[in-house]
Write an enzyme that holds these catalytic residues in place. Structure first.
Site, PDB file in Angstrom:
ATOM      1  N   CYS A   2       4.290  11.703  -4.811  1.00 39.40           N
ATOM      2  CA  CYS A   2       3.078  11.344  -3.820  1.00 39.40           C
ATOM      3  C   CYS A   2       2.730  10.956  -2.780  1.00 39.40           C
ATOM      4  O   CYS A   2       1.647  12.212  -2.365  1.00 39.40           O
ATOM      5  CB  CYS A   2       3.272   8.971  -4.137  1.00 39.40           C
ATOM      6  SG  CYS A   2       2.348   8.902  -5.939  1.00 39.40           S
ATOM      7  N   LYS A 559       2.203   1.428  -2.554  1.00 35.66           N
ATOM      8  CA  LYS A 559       0.705   0.864  -1.814  1.00 35.66           C
ATOM      9  C   LYS A 559      -0.444   1.462  -2.498  1.00 35.66           C
ATOM     10  O   LYS A 559      -1.458   0.610  -2.237  1.00 35.66           O
ATOM     11  CB  LYS A 559       1.122   1.268  -0.163  1.00 35.66           C
ATOM     12  CG  LYS A 559      -0.528   0.886   0.584  1.00 35.66           C
ATOM     13  CD  LYS A 559       0.222  -0.791   1.133  1.00 35.66           C
ATOM     14  CE  LYS A 559      -1.050  -1.308   2.104  1.00 35.66           C
ATOM     15  NZ  LYS A 559      -1.308  -2.936   1.397  1.00 35.66           N
TER      16      LYS A 559
END
Ligand code: G6P
Length: 564
Positions: A2, A559
């Site tokens: 990520c 998130k």
């Protein structure tokens, strides 16, 4: 896969790399790792844990170049063997990857039949070996990157160290990768927030670009050298002050931020009339987002007098229906980096669309001719709260403008939110009771049901209490079977006309020993549906605090989900 970062130059690599990864943790925090090149060769440190472990375990080092990764697991469990960076079989390359490769098993088989052994389950380990495999045939890294690009089906930002060069190589497709220019050298990274500099000069790579960065910048696409211009960005400050966690800070600052947003968007020129007219002229409007942003989209549909369909971005991408050229689109993403939303935009890029984000320097805002910033400042906590209110405020004003109605009630919203904030003791008492349960229902009707969806999501994601949002009228068609003394319900009703029907449901629950929690909100105030969400966001926060869990970083989540 990520958050990624790479540095080349005279940086304090330890400091900038680790702090950069910490700031990228909003993209995932299942595991973390770094790799660097110094006079002894390539060194790797990685752990199936968050970046805090890197701070504890990694000794200070100097390097010519370095790379780092913070992972949100997609291919394979959270384990050492699946943690980035990966090093190729013969040690020629070390790589970090953000994205997902759809055809990695085919490439893996090809490598295995050529004598490669891979220990882990990730697609990224295949990439580093495939790059080496190509390089051993042609002895040219740039050519190998071009060939690798042509072999891959999927999304990938790669930052690569080569054993024999004080340089970083890269390749980018479908997931963001930026080049940042600094006095000490260059940074390659997923986003501008990996550096804490207030002002930044950056260049955003395009899909299928690859190249080499050392003292010079070499960018190619299909063998053609590409010139680049840096853009300047001045960032907002993020300060946690005296709060126990970001979620608390973000809930508390919400009314003041919303107030500024309302002031701004109530000036008619801030949503140009041609945008209103374009949207109104459409046969139908699709509103597209994920998670909390999807929930904000549902509110728009409820308010606007027009045909609207709200779709999850992950569904929209795979819908086979042909697009109607008379339709318009609204994309909502607080981060502006969610891959499913980016892919949805790509699907309709020639149609009329607007985007709404909380990040004016994001991939989504850059892709949009009409972009609207919800202006609530960076949100750090994984659970989205103030961004939800920011999105709903914007969408409410937009819907009212499209309806040609006034929206004076919205000016009272910050004051009413502040009233909830100052009455937190009452919510603390409720939290004390709710923390004892393992399951819970949120029940509502009409727009209150839409609030239930958001309240339920927030409670489950930060407290791990299982909760569901149910239409009040549906209770008797199944969910009532769940009710007993250990399975309470929270009822949301802001419409007086529905109180009677609410009473009936409450009695049905109580007759089965179910506990009912209900908070009265001013039914004469049109935006009470939103005040409820604020109230129950505080509840979720206070229950999580009571349970002692990591509020800002719930397990398994990220998130911003930058992979499919
Ligand atoms: C993740 C986050 C959610 C968020 C969703 C959409 O799942 O955990 O809090 O609502 O992504 O994010 P976006 O940035 O596109 O609004």
């Amino acid at each position: 896969m990520c958050g990624i970062i790479g540095l080349v130059g005279s940086f304090n690599h330890y400091d900038v790399l680790l702090k950069g990864l910490k700031r990228l943790e909003y993209r995932g925090y299942d595991s973390s790792g770094i790799g660097y090149l110094n006079k002894d060769g390539i060194v790797i440190n990685k752990y199936p844990e968050s970046v805090d472990t890197l701070f504890k375990e990694v000794k200070k080092f100097t390097a010519y170049c370095s790379i780092g990764h913070t992972r949100w697991a997609t291919h394979g469990k959270v384990s050492y063997k699946n943690t980035h960076p990966f090093i190729s079989k013969n040690g020629l390359f070390c790589l970090v990857h953000n994205g997902t490769i759809n055809n990695f098993l085919t490439l893996k088989e090809e490598l295995i039949s050529n004598g490669y052994i891979m220990n882990g389950d990730t697609d990224s380990e295949v990439l580093v070996n495939y790059l080496e495999y190509l390089f051993l045939n042609n002895h040219n890294i740039l050519l190998s990157l071009k060939l690798l690009d042509s072999k891959l089906d999927g999304s990938y930002s790669l930052v690569i160290i080569s054993k024999n060069e004080e340089a970083l190589y890269f390749l980018k497709n479908q997931t963001s990768l930026l080049l940042i220019e600094k006095e000490e050298g260059y940074v390659l990274t997923s986003d501008v927030y990996s550096l804490d500099d207030k002002e930044i000069n950056y260049y955003e790579f395009e899909d299928h670009q690859y190249g080499k960065i050392d003292n010079n910048v070499e960018i190619y696409k299909n063998d053609i050298k590409i010139s680049h211009n840096f853009k300047r960005l001045i960032k907002d400050d993020v300060n946690i002050n005296s709060c126990s966690c970001y979620l608390e800070k973000e809930l508390f600052e919400c009314p003041a931020l919303i107030e500024k947003e309302i002031q701004y968007y109530s000036k008619s020129e801030s949503i140009p009339q041609n945008v209103i007219n374009e949207l109104n002229s459409k046969r139908k409007i699709y509103v597209i987002g994920c998670g909390t942003s999807f929930h904000a989209g549902l509110i728009f549909k409820e308010i606007v007098d027009k045909e609207v369909e709200v779709i999850l971005a992950s569904e929209f991408i795979y819908q086979n229906k042909s697009l109607n050229e008379n339709d318009g689109y609204i994309f909502i993403s607080q981060s502006g980096e969610t891959l499913d939303v980016i892919r949805s935009i790509e699907k309709v890029k020639n149609a009329f669309f607007i985007s709404i984000t909380n990040n004016k320097d994001s991939t989504i805002s850059r892709k949009s001719k009409y972009h609207f910033d919800i202006m609530v400042q960076k949100e750090i906590s994984v659970a989205s709260t103030k961004a939800y209110f920011g999105e709903v405020v914007f969408l409410y004003i937009l819907a009212k403008r499209m309806n040609d109605e006034n929206y004076k009630e919205i000016f009272d919203l910050p004051f009413r939110m502040n009233q909830i904030k100052s009455n937190i003791k009452e919510i603390e008492t409720l939290a004390y009771q709710v923390k004892e349960y393992k399951n819970l229902l949120f029940l509502g009707k009409g727009i209150d049901y839409l609030s239930c969806l958001e309240c339920s999501l927030k409670l489950k994601e930060i407290t791990y209490i299982h909760s569901e949002a149910i239409y009040l009228g549906e209770l008797k068609h199944g969910p009532l079977a769940l009710i007993n003394k250990d399975f309470p319900s929270i009822i949301l009703i802001t419409n007086d006309e529905l109180k009677e029907i609410g009473e009936i449901s409450i009695n049905e629950i109580k007759s089965r020993d179910g506990k009912v929690f209900i908070k009265q909100f001013d039914s004469s105030y049109k935006l009470s549906f939103l005040l409820q969400v604020y109230y129950y966001d505080f509840l979720a926060f206070l229950v999580a605090k009571n349970l002692g869990v990591n509020i800002d970083k719930p397990r398994n989540l990220a998130k911003s989900v930058t992979v499919e």
